[in-house]
Write an enzyme that holds these catalytic residues in place. Structure first.
Site, short mmCIF file in Angstrom:
data_model
loop_
_atom_site.label_atom_id
_atom_site.label_comp_id
_atom_site.label_asym_id
_atom_site.label_seq_id
_atom_site.Cartn_x
_atom_site.Cartn_y
_atom_site.Cartn_z
N LEU A 481 -37.68 -22.18 -8.61
CA LEU A 481 -38.57 -22.70 -9.60
C LEU A 481 -37.72 -22.38 -11.05
O LEU A 481 -38.07 -23.13 -12.11
CB LEU A 481 -39.71 -22.14 -9.70
N GLY A 484 -36.86 -15.57 -14.04
CA GLY A 484 -37.53 -14.56 -14.93
C GLY A 484 -36.59 -13.43 -15.33
O GLY A 484 -35.58 -13.34 -14.97
N GLY A 485 -37.39 -12.50 -16.22
CA GLY A 485 -36.36 -11.46 -16.56
C GLY A 485 -36.39 -10.46 -15.58
O GLY A 485 -35.30 -9.89 -15.60
N PHE A 486 -37.08 -10.56 -14.44
CA PHE A 486 -36.93 -9.74 -13.28
C PHE A 486 -36.24 -10.33 -12.19
O PHE A 486 -36.28 -9.67 -11.26
CB PHE A 486 -38.16 -9.24 -12.98
N GLY A 487 -35.95 -11.73 -12.12
CA GLY A 487 -35.37 -12.19 -11.10
C GLY A 487 -35.73 -13.68 -10.88
O GLY A 487 -36.69 -14.20 -11.73
N PRO A 488 -35.23 -14.51 -9.67
CA PRO A 488 -35.57 -15.78 -9.51
C PRO A 488 -36.87 -15.95 -8.84
O PRO A 488 -37.53 -15.00 -8.48
CB PRO A 488 -34.47 -16.32 -8.63
N LYS A 503 -41.92 -14.17 -6.36
CA LYS A 503 -41.17 -13.73 -7.57
C LYS A 503 -40.28 -12.77 -6.76
O LYS A 503 -40.64 -11.89 -6.21
CB LYS A 503 -42.03 -13.27 -8.55
N ASP A 600 -45.04 -9.70 -23.36
CA ASP A 600 -44.27 -10.51 -23.49
C ASP A 600 -45.07 -12.01 -23.39
O ASP A 600 -44.56 -12.84 -22.63
CB ASP A 600 -43.24 -10.48 -22.27
#
Ligand SMILES: *[C@@H]1O[C@H](CO)[C@@H](O)[C@H](O)[C@H]1NC(C)=O
Ligand SMILES: *[C@@H]1O[C@H](CO)[C@@H](O)[C@H](O)[C@H]1NC(C)=O
Ligand SMILES: *[C@@H]1O[C@H](CO)[C@@H](O)[C@H](O)[C@H]1NC(C)=O
Ligand SMILES: *[C@@H]1O[C@H](CO)[C@@H](O)[C@H](O)[C@H]1NC(C)=O
Ligand SMILES: *[C@@H]1O[C@H](CO)[C@@H](O)[C@H](O)[C@H]1NC(C)=O
Ligand SMILES: *[C@@H]1O[C@H](CO)[C@@H](O)[C@H](O)[C@H]1NC(C)=O
Ligand SMILES: *[C@@H]1O[C@H](CO)[C@@H](O)[C@H](O)[C@H]1NC(C)=O
Length: 733
Positions: A481, A484-488, A503, A600
């Site tokens: 999708l 993000g800052g932490f991973g797909p 996530k 954020d």
């Protein structure tokens, strides 16, 4: 006379060749006509004639065979199109590919200038599955590994896996991108992108002869100006510098993925990935992201930081060269030494971190020297202005020097220019590192404690990895999708039909548990209709994942920015979204048992459910506060530029007011359909918040409203939203 006879005998031979031709090779004197193509052995690529849109210009090119949208990766006769379907492509016995217009008889394009080449021993042309068309001798001295000619040496606008971008110093071949003139005209466009070999090699984007963007020199891990180029699961990449060749190359790790790097006609360098389920190319990475990526934005000895307003600043020990120009935000003149240098041995160096390396044309390098030797060498030479390690991988090696003489003599082009601070990349790296350690820690703890569960194990269901693999089709790229800052983030469907969003926290992480723990704790304790619901988590092996309810409508950013009017949401829906976000935020700040600061809040973190109700997501950076605590200081600023409150970005002080500031920015973006971070007003160089303030003062706030909202907007609601937003972003927290 003999020539004419020869010609006729050829015609007889040609006529006997069958019309449809689906081999992967073409032999000498064989003709390929308009309706015929050459297909690579595994049917990956196809070579033949094509035209674009309604145009009656025809070209010879190579495109993907299996993709529904015709995507051309190479064009032969870019500047000399055929004007009818009467083209003929032939391989001559000299091993030269020739494109002829059969009705007029003229040659439009040829692979080589034939005059010098002699007859070859059985030349063969072959289209390979890499997308490369090669010409070699069958059984002759010139084999497939080192062909007579290959299309990869004449790059157009696309870099395919395995292709080398750069120079062969032995043959002198320079492979670089040249853009198309427009999406329906493959003629040479204005932009080119390739490796500049003066000084230490670096990647440069030119518009005609002017530098537009520098991806910068390679530091052993990546180009210093492309902070988002990171190791990933789809492809690996490498940069080679030796005395024979200098090139960049990427290779597929997962060969089922179809990806290409393209220089678009508008000068943007983009990596695209084919998404089969949607039948479209999706943007994976863009190399130019904001104002600071513009070449020499802040001039020599200036640094550009997108967080700051204005973005330009002089390095320590420097002052603006023309302070008056600088005040009106024209920083192109750059900076000069506050105190002129006199090459005194007591003079030292200032150290700068997180900067993109300056322009390396006119620099000097040595790949084996140590940093200490490098410093000494620079100190010994009065015109040396800066030094750095060349290759930061491993313990670091090599030496790169810059000289002032270059700067003075070629002021407008060389020297230290357009430096860019890239702290985001660093922060993200630190965070990623954080999560991994936690997963190890957590796994250990589970093993030790058996079934005993601590406070941190929560009342959250643990979902097995196998269930998730099944739900997401083993993290298929078609299910992805976003990132993000932490991973797909992947979409999945559980066996009971329930849709989920997974996530997947990046694996490369190694430091403390803080962020992951925070997200899980914060979210699992929160229940509000305007917050995204966490359904469970999965910790198995090196995998750490959070499972959320799936939001079919994705992020708010896909509805309010640059879309066709049909896809945009109207004012009543936007107003409803603004109010929903405010409710969610009020709950976080005031009504929940813990005081939570999101840290954020931004448009892409607002997800929409099927009724377009907003839900705040992504609590990875949230901080929980005791009931009475209202402010804290952090030395690690997290969040997204464009949404950070000044006191937080500058001093690391965050409080509920920093969320309120972000909320103000979000509201202005929803009202205007513009991005705060990208918007720069043409006349006064204000960002979106500054522009809104100017309009408000001149009583022209309604001009801010997105054009597409037109009649749907309610004037008093709009004005009130803008007013509230401006109160949120005002200077004093
Ligand atoms: C190409 O093939 C189509 C359909 O098979 C045919 O109608 C057309 O006339 C052909 N064109 C040429 C130039 O041979
Ligand atoms: C191509 O022709 C079709 C039908 O005549 C027309 O609708 C379309 O707009 C044209 N496309 C372009 C790019 O000119
Ligand atoms: C062929 O010769 C022309 C004119 O000298 C030159 O511009 C062109 O680059 C040459 N083409 C190749 C493929 O060498
Ligand atoms: C950088 O250093 C690493 C490890 O020392 C080495 O493998 C790599 O080839 C170097 N890269 C370049 C471009 O010199
Ligand atoms: C990249 O991956 C390919 C395929 O797995 C492998 O052959 C190649 O050695 C890798 N290259 C680098 C630089 O890691
Ligand atoms: C690079 O530096 C090393 C060590 O100082 C030296 O031996 C070598 O000759 C230098 N190479 C070049 C190309 O200057
Ligand atoms: C300093 O470096 C420049 C550029 O490489 C060179 O031309 C010059 O001779 C050097 N000067 C000294 C004193 O080594």
């Amino acid at each position: 006379m003999t020539k004419t006879k020869l010609f006729f005998s050829f015609v007889v031979i040609f006529a006997s060749i069958p019309r449809t031709h689906t081999a992967d090779t073409v032999s000498a004197n064989q003709i390929i006509r308009y309706n015929e193509t050459i297909i690579s052995p595994l049917e990956t690529f196809e070579l033949g004639f094509f035209n674009l849109g309604n145009s009656t210009n025809y070209y010879v090119g190579i495109w993907y065979k299996k993709i529904s949208t015709r995507t051309v990766v190479w064009v032969a006769n870019r500047n000399t199109p055929l004007t009818s379907t009467s083209g003929e492509l032939t391989l001559t016995c000299q091993g030269i590919l020739i494109l002829r217009d059969a009705t007029r008889g003229n040659v439009l394009w040829s692979s080589e200038n034939s005059s010098t080449t002699s007859v070859r021993n059985n030349p063969i042309g072959q289209l390979l599955d890499t997308g490369n068309f090669i010409i070699y001798e069958e059984g002759g001295g010139i084999n497939k590994e080192d062909p007579i000619w290959q299309s990869f040496n004449f790059m157009t606008d696309t870099l395919l896996p395995g292709m080398k971008l750069g120079r062969n110093l032995v043959t002198g071949i320079d492979r670089h991108f040249t853009s198309w003139k427009s999406p329906d005209d493959p003629a040479f466009g204005e932009f080119s992108y390739g490796i500049e070999t003066r000084g230490y090699p670096q990647l440069i984007l030119l518009e005609d002869q002017d530098i537009k963007f520098r991806a910068g020199p390679w530091n052993g891990l990546r180009f210093t100006g492309v902070s988002n180029l990171k190791p990933n699961r789809f492809y690996n990449f490498t940069f080679v510098v030796n005395h024979k060749e200098i090139y960049y190359q990427y290779n597929l790790i997962d060969t089922s993925v179809i990806t290409r790097l393209v220089l678009q006609p508008n000068g943007r360098v983009e990596r695209l990935v084919w998404v089969d389920s949607k039948q479209e190319w999706k943007l994976y990475l863009a190399r130019q992201n904001d104002l600071c990526d513009q070449y020499a934005m802040c001039g020599p000895f200036g640094s550009c930081d997108i967080v700051k307003s204005p973005v330009c600043e002089c390095l320590k020990g420097f002052e603006p060269k023309s302070p008056d120009q600088w005040k009106i935000t024209d920083c192109s003149q750059g900076c000069r030494h506050t105190i002129p240098l006199d090459c005194n041995p007591r003079e030292g160096f200032n150290k700068y971190s997180n900067l993109k390396l300056p322009d390396t044309r006119g620099s000097w390098y040595n790949q084996t020297m140590t940093l200490l030797e490098c410093e000494q060498m620079c100190k010994r030479n009065c015109s040396c202005t800066a030094y750095t390690t060349l290759n930061i991988s491993g313990t670091g090696s090599g030496c790169l020097l810059w000289f002032a003489s270059e700067l003075d003599s070629k002021r407008s082009s060389a020297g230290i220019r357009g430096q860019v601070i890239v702290p985001i990349a660093v922060v993200v790296l630190v965070l990623l590192v954080a999560i991994c350690l936690f997963c190890h820690f957590k796994r250990k703890k589970q093993q030790q404690q058996g079934t005993q569960s601590s406070d941190e194990d929560l009342e959250l269901p643990l979902i097995g990895l196998s269930t998730i693999l099944k739900a997401t089709k083993s993290f298929s790229i078609n299910n992805k999708l976003g990132e993000g800052g932490f991973g797909p983030v992947y979409k999945g469907v559980l066996e009971n039909g329930k849709e989920i969003a997974v996530k997947r926290l990046a694996k490369t992480s190694t430091q403390g548990l803080h962020e992951f723990k925070n997200e899980v704790i914060s979210i699992s304790r929160l229940q509000h209709r305007n917050l995204v619901k966490l359904l469970g988590c999965c910790v198995e092996g090196a995998e750490v994942m959070l499972i959320y309810e799936y939001m079919p409508n994705k992020g708010l950013d896909s509805f309010i920015f640059d879309k066709t009017p049909m896809e945009l949401v109207d004012w009543p829906a936007r107003y409803n979204i603004i109010i929903g976000i405010a409710r969610g935020l009020l709950y976080l700040h005031q009504d929940s048992r813990l005081r939570i600061i999101h840290r954020d809040l931004k448009v892409s973190n607002i997800l929409l459910d099927k009724d377009m109700n907003p839900k705040i997501s992504d609590f990875g950076t949230a901080r929980a506060f005791g009931g009475t605590q209202t402010e804290a200081k952090t030395n690690k600023v997290v969040g997204t530029y464009g949404y950070l409150a000044p006191e937080y970005a500058g001093n690391g002080i965050f409080s509920i007011q920093s969320d309120v500031y972000s909320f103000g920015v979000v509201v202005l973006e929803i009202v205007s359909g513009l991005k705060n971070r990208e918007f720069v007003h043409k006349e006064h160089c204000n960002n979106l918040t500054g522009h809104a303030w100017v309009l408000h003062n001149e009583d022209r706030s309604l001009e801010l409203v997105a054009k597409c909202l037109g009649e749907s907007s309610n004037v008093s609601q709009v004005l009130r939203s803008i007013h509230v937003a401006l109160l949120c972003v005002q200077r004093h927290p």
